[in-house]
Enzyme design. Structure first.
Site, PDB file in Angstrom:
ATOM      1  N   SER A  30     -45.759  86.613  -7.859  1.00 47.34           N
ATOM      2  CA  SER A  30     -45.407  86.239  -6.489  1.00 47.34           C
ATOM      3  C   SER A  30     -44.907  87.457  -5.745  1.00 47.34           C
ATOM      4  CB  SER A  30     -44.343  85.149  -6.528  1.00 47.34           C
ATOM      5  OG  SER A  30     -43.111  85.638  -6.051  1.00 47.34           O
ATOM      6  N   LYS A  31     -45.215  87.488  -4.447  1.00 46.04           N
ATOM      7  CA  LYS A  31     -44.858  88.708  -3.720  1.00 46.04           C
ATOM      8  C   LYS A  31     -43.359  88.818  -3.513  1.00 46.04           C
ATOM      9  CE  LYS A  31     -46.785  86.824   0.555  1.00 46.04           C
ATOM     10  NZ  LYS A  31     -47.868  86.995   1.470  1.00 46.04           N
ATOM     11  N   ARG A  32     -42.656  87.707  -3.641  1.00 49.81           N
ATOM     12  CA  ARG A  32     -41.190  87.793  -3.499  1.00 49.81           C
ATOM     13  C   ARG A  32     -40.545  88.328  -4.770  1.00 49.81           C
ATOM     14  NH1 ARG A  32     -42.654  83.944  -0.494  1.00 49.81           N
ATOM     15  NH2 ARG A  32     -42.827  82.452  -2.183  1.00 49.81           N
TER      16      ARG A  32
END
Ligand code: GLU
Length: 469
Positions: free
Chosen positions: A234-236
């Site tokens: 996930s990009k977070r």
């Protein structure tokens, strides 16, 4: 039939490594089938799209080997709004879609659940179009939708479990599901190779293809990429942007080789192979459908091997952006005029075997280009022991007297200076290395001193000696 595949990113953020992998899979498939690769930017979500993300995707694709001019497009989904609306109108006209004015609350009140889908209340009400009325697709009550998927066989969905889904919102704008199908039709796409997360959309989309009277494509849903905890990248939480890997100094060739190994392997006991081997041997049908672990450590090791395999001139060129700070790459700690390309070329072969990322070149060679070395205090404390001051004095004196300034002479000289003090070469080197480079580890010392030159080496030894008082 000419095979036509497409890569259809939404420009809503940095370009994800999973996206790069899907793009490459499409690219290879097109190449293998003598087909066409189409790039379509799905930019209809005006609130989340930004033009700079589109540019980022195009340049990241370029970097990974999907070069502008080598594909059809880019097309922009927003330019096909007329086609999307016309398709919605056709579905309504043919009785395959109907208008619905139910609120979410009303549906929930009727079904008694917020998890159940739409209950078909407006199916037979014959509502005309109107402000706030969504257009819903009338799904079949019986039968099955069988999806032909190159990776997953034939996932089969019972039609009665597919709710009457919305295809155009209350303001008349078609939703992603429909726009995506209509674009694929308009662009003559024969094979949809995309991320697994879209698999739940596929039976709905296939029903739309059929309702619009066009033979559906063959699908391939590529397994998700997960981190070491088996969570979807996930990009977070994870580093996922292709640009971030590029800027750290991963080589495109290593990256794309690694991406193709997620869920697949070439013949024989090989992992690092030429791209032409992958193009020849890769089979979507052989891709493992379970989630693939993106192992950055392994990628890093790959990258090191790719770096070592470069001809030295290419290595020198590949390092240049980190040494001069170009484009998106942060500037190095020295002034541009202090960089000396010849000095770098002289030590490059020594550095090439020692780094796994191109960005690691900077701490290895910064001592060559800075007026004074960046002293790492912990390294200094570790290297400077009792007796170091005397050793530095003796080494300075011995070096000053040298007629020839070359690695071999420097080495035998320091060896002799150490031996007089009962020190092995390793021990005698440590204070000299920190004095001259600022660090305890780095390139072979005597070659480094040779390239740094007599004057600068001596003045750094003297400066270190002063620091020890
Ligand atoms: N724009 C969609 C995405 O980025 C792609 C949908 C598709 O490939 O069909 O997830």
């Amino acid at each position: 039939m000419t095979v036509r595949v497409r890569f259809a990113p939404s420009p809503t953020g940095m370009f994800h490594v999973g996206g790069a992998r899907s793009a490459l899979q499409n690219w290879i498939y097109a190449k293998q089938q003598g087909g066409v690769f189409v790039l379509r930017v799905e930019d209809t979500d005006a609130a989340r799209n930004k033009p700079e993300w589109t540019e980022g995707i195009l340049s990241a694709l370029d970097w990974i080997g999907i070069e502008r001019g080598g594909y059809e497009g880019p097309y922009f989904q927003s330019e096909y709004a007329g086609e999307h609306r016309a398709a919605a109108a056709r579905l309504h006209a043919s009785g395959r879609a109907y208008y619905c004015d139910c609120t979410r609350e009303a549906v929930q009140a009727r079904t008694g659940s917020q998890y159940q889908g739409y209950d078909g209340f407006c199916r037979d009400r014959g509502l005309p179009a109107g402000e706030g009325r969504a257009l819903r697709f009338h799904t079949p009550d019986e039968g099955e939708t069988v999806v032909v998927d190159l990776i997953r066989g034939e996932p089969t969905f019972e039609n009665k479990l597919i709710e009457d889904f919305v295809i155009a919102r209350g303001d008349g704008s078609p939703v992603f599901l429909l726009a995506n199908v209509v674009d694929d039709m308009t662009m003559g796409i024969t094979h949809v190779i995309r991320a697994e997360e879209h698999l739940p959309n596929t039976p709905k989309q296939q029903l739309l293809w059929e309702a619009l009277g066009v033979k559906p494509p063959i699908w391939a849903h590529v397994p998700v990429v997960v981190n070491e905890k088996r969570q979807k990248l996930s990009k977070r939480r994870d580093k996922v942007a292709l640009e971030a890997f590029r800027d750290e100094g991963y080589l495109a060739a290593a990256m794309r080789n690694y991406l193709m190994l997620l869920g697949w392997a070439p013949s024989g006991d090989r992992e690092i192979v030429e791209w032409s081997v992958i193009e020849q041997e890769y089979r979507l049908e052989d891709v493992n459908p379970s989630p693939a672990f993106f192992d950055e450590k392994k990628l890093r090791a790959f990258n090191g091997e790719y770096i070592r395999a470069l001809p030295v001139e290419e290595f020198v060129e590949a390092c240049r952006p980190w040494l001069t700070g170009t484009g998106t790459i942060a500037p190095p700690p020295w002034q541009p005029e202090e960089f000396d390309a010849d000095a770098f070329a002289a030590v490059a072969p020594l550095a090439q075997t020692r780094i796994a990322l191109l960005s690691e070149i900077v701490p290895n060679v910064d001592f060559l280009f800075l007026a004074a070395p960046l002293i790492d205090e912990a390294a200094w404390a570790k290297a400077m022991k009792e007796g170091s001051a005397e050793l530095l004095d003796a080494a300075t004196a011995a070096f000053e007297a040298l007629e020839s300034w070359d690695a071999e002479t420097l080495k035998s000289t320091l060896e002799a200076v150490g031996a007089e003090r009962g020190l092995k070469l390793g021990k005698a080197q440590a204070p000299v290395r920190v004095a001259v480079t600022g660090r305890t580890v780095g390139l072979p010392l005597f070659e480094s001193l040779e390239v740094l030159g007599r004057e600068r080496t001596l003045s750094r030894l003297r400066a270190a000696r002063v620091r020890l008082f």
